[in-house]
Design an enzyme around this catalytic site. Structure first.
Site, PDB file in Angstrom:
ATOM      1  N   ARG A   1       0.849  -1.105   0.050  1.00 13.32           N
ATOM      2  CA  ARG A   1       0.085  -0.085  -0.196  1.00 13.32           C
ATOM      3  C   ARG A   1       0.837   1.272  -0.010  1.00 13.32           C
ATOM      4  O   ARG A   1       0.353   2.295  -0.513  1.00 13.32           O
ATOM      5  CB  ARG A   1      -1.048  -0.047   1.097  1.00 13.32           C
TER       6      ARG A   1
ATOM      7  N   TYR B   1     -17.531  17.778 -16.213  1.00 10.84           N
ATOM      8  CA  TYR B   1     -17.772  16.414 -16.015  1.00 10.84           C
ATOM      9  C   TYR B   1     -18.612  16.146 -14.782  1.00 10.84           C
ATOM     10  O   TYR B   1     -18.391  16.440 -13.605  1.00 10.84           O
ATOM     11  CB  TYR B   1     -16.419  15.577 -15.705  1.00 10.84           C
TER      12      TYR B   1
ATOM     13  N   ASP C   1      -8.498  19.806 -14.536  1.00 15.30           N
ATOM     14  CA  ASP C   1      -8.876  18.530 -15.123  1.00 15.30           C
ATOM     15  C   ASP C   1      -8.506  18.548 -16.686  1.00 15.30           C
ATOM     16  O   ASP C   1      -9.315  19.138 -17.362  1.00 15.30           O
ATOM     17  CB  ASP C   1     -10.225  18.244 -14.903  1.00 15.30           C
TER      18      ASP C   1
ATOM     19  N   LYS D   1      -8.978   7.218 -19.581  1.00 17.34           N
ATOM     20  CA  LYS D   1      -9.440   7.718 -21.133  1.00 17.34           C
ATOM     21  C   LYS D   1      -8.314   7.692 -21.663  1.00 17.34           C
ATOM     22  O   LYS D   1      -7.820   6.622 -22.058  1.00 17.34           O
ATOM     23  CB  LYS D   1     -10.048   9.426 -20.576  1.00 17.34           C
TER      24      LYS D   1
HETATM   25  C1  LIG Z   1     -14.196  10.248 -16.869  1.00 17.14           C
HETATM   26  C2  LIG Z   1     -13.739  11.713 -16.491  1.00 17.14           C
HETATM   27  C3  LIG Z   1     -13.376  11.676 -14.886  1.00 17.14           C
HETATM   28  C4  LIG Z   1     -13.639  10.642 -13.808  1.00 17.14           C
HETATM   29  O1  LIG Z   1     -12.521   9.621 -14.166  1.00 17.14           O
HETATM   30  P1  LIG Z   1     -12.931   8.113 -13.953  1.00 17.14           P
HETATM   31  O2  LIG Z   1     -11.614   7.529 -14.237  1.00 17.14           O
HETATM   32  O3  LIG Z   1     -13.966   7.812 -14.441  1.00 17.14           O
HETATM   33  O4  LIG Z   1     -13.125   7.971 -12.269  1.00 17.14           O
HETATM   34  C5  LIG Z   1     -13.079  12.984 -14.644  1.00 17.14           C
HETATM   35  N1  LIG Z   1     -13.065  13.939 -15.297  1.00 17.14           N
HETATM   36  C6  LIG Z   1     -13.276  13.806 -16.726  1.00 17.14           C
HETATM   37  C7  LIG Z   1     -13.337  15.090 -17.674  1.00 17.14           C
HETATM   38  C8  LIG Z   1     -13.666  12.738 -17.150  1.00 17.14           C
HETATM   39  O5  LIG Z   1     -14.215  12.395 -18.367  1.00 17.14           O
END
Ligand SMILES: *Cc1c(COP(=O)(O)O)cnc(C)c1O
Length: 380
Positions: A53, A105, A177, A202
């Site tokens: 961990r 998001y 983000d 993604k």
């Molecule tokens: C998918 C996404 C998230 C969340 O990520 P996960 O890996 O699904 O938890 C956050 N911000 C954006 C812009 C996303 O497309």
């Protein structure tokens, strides 16, 4: 060569130099051990490894790839993008204030509202892509400013350097983000952001088979980074070594994939813009997009793989066209090699999206096949 920073394609293709030292393999192995041995003197045989961990060599290697791509002082992986977001938000004090971009998001907006209510944190959601709106929101002190560039699925483009200035004037950190941009097209830390976040689920992984998230910082000695590192370590939101290995494998082709996806997306956006069934295309690569100039300044080599298309005829027309698509998979998520389509207004009906909106994540398929698919879906 040693003192010249390598370019993204080189860092990615060679996984930042990760090889297997035991076997001389060109590709590193996977380290699944959860605990690590001590010698007869009770000292750890590998001082950096004590327990699974705390850390893990495979995860470290994947983090090093992302750190270099991001131009960051440090990067930490998490078991999802949301786990990374939650870890960052948890660094805000009880009773503090967070300014978050609206229309981002949906998972982040929803979670931030619940979290801030529980922790007595004032959450102000504003259209941060409008500099005057963000300036007004930053007139009062805050702890964190959260933006998403470009935003999903509104595709708004906030000026990151300006947002950093405004956040810092309010005494806040700026966190970005950058999931829809990827570190290949846009490096938020270089533009003054304090923390960069990506859902690695993604495009960074890109093969639709790993859920992961990453946070990166400009200053690894900062209080916020110490809080993030402690939170991951103590609360235990760690990525497994198999996922880290797959992520590193997927990221080897990230620059190549992003180049093709962006090229395909721009061609498709231009095509759809001229289509009589289409009311609007939201894609920062189009000259008519309100964020085009800002995107051109802060995205290098393309405008990304994500776009929203608003069809004439509202939800009924959009759902009918969605049902006729044959190559685009009808599925949530984005950034994979295969193109995906989603009717976001059905998923987040409270967010005010036009009913005719379809969100497209454009993959690396042959663009003429993708165009033929949307043309036949829009024909009736
Ligand atoms: C998918 C996404 C998230 C969340 O990520 P996960 O890996 O699904 O938890 C956050 N911000 C954006 C812009 C996303 O497309």
């Amino acid at each position: 060569m040693a003192d010249k920073p390598l370019r993204s394609a080189t860092i990615a293709a060679q996984a930042a130099g990760a090889v297997d030292h035991d076997s001389a393999g060109v590709v590193p192995g996977i380290h699944p051990a959860t605990t690590f041995r001590r010698g007869s003197d009770n000292a750890l045989l590998a001082p950096e490894n004590q327990y699974g961990r705390d850390h893990n060599n495979t995860v470290r290697q994947a983090e090093e790839v992302l750190r270099q791509l991001e131009g960051a002082a440090a990067s930490l992986l998490f078991p999802s993008g949301m786990a990374a977001v939650a870890t960052l938000f948890r660094t805000a004090p009880n009773g503090g204030r967070i300014v978050a971009q609206s229309g981002i998001y949906w998972g982040v907006s929803k979670w931030a509202r619940d979290f801030c209510a529980r922790r007595d944190i004032q959450l102000d959601e504003v259209d941060a892509s409008d500099p005057e709106v963000l300036r007004a929101a930053c007139a009062a002190p805050a702890d964190l400013v959260w933006i998403e560039v470009p935003s999903n699925p509104w595709m708004k483009v906030t000026d990151v350097a300006q947002a950093a200035e405004l956040a810092h004037e309010a005494g806040a950190l700026l966190a970005v983000d950058g999931t829809a941009a990827t570190p290949v097209l846009s490096r938020a830390l270089d533009m003054g952001a304090d923390i960069s976040m990506h859902s690695a689920t993604k495009a960074i992984n890109g093969h639709t088979d790993v859920v992961a998230g990453v946070l990166s910082c400009r200053d690894a000695e900062s209080a916020v980074w110490a809080a993030i590192s402690d939170d991951r370590h103590d609360a235990g939101a760690i990525l497994g070594p198999f996922e880290a290995w797959l992520l590193m494998r997927g990221a080897r082709t990230l620059p190549l994939r992003v180049e093709r996806m962006s090229e395909n997306a721009l061609t498709l956006a231009r095509h759809l813009q001229e289509h009589p069934a289409v009311e609007a295309v939201w894609y920062p690569g189009l000259e008519i997009h309100p964020g085009h100039d800002t995107a051109s300044r802060q995205m290098c080599g393309g405008y990304g793989y994500l776009m929203s298309v608003v069809l004439h005829g509202g939800a009924e027309a959009a759902l009918a066209a969605l049902g006729r698509l044959q190559l685009f998979h009808r599925a949530t998520s984005l950034g994979g090699v295969e193109s995906l389509v989603e009717h976001r207004p059905s998923v987040e009906p409270q967010s005010g999206l036009p009913g005719g909106l379809l969100r497209l994540s454009v993959g690396i398929e042959d663009i003429s096949d993708l165009i033929a698919d949307v043309d036949q879906a829009l024909a009736c």
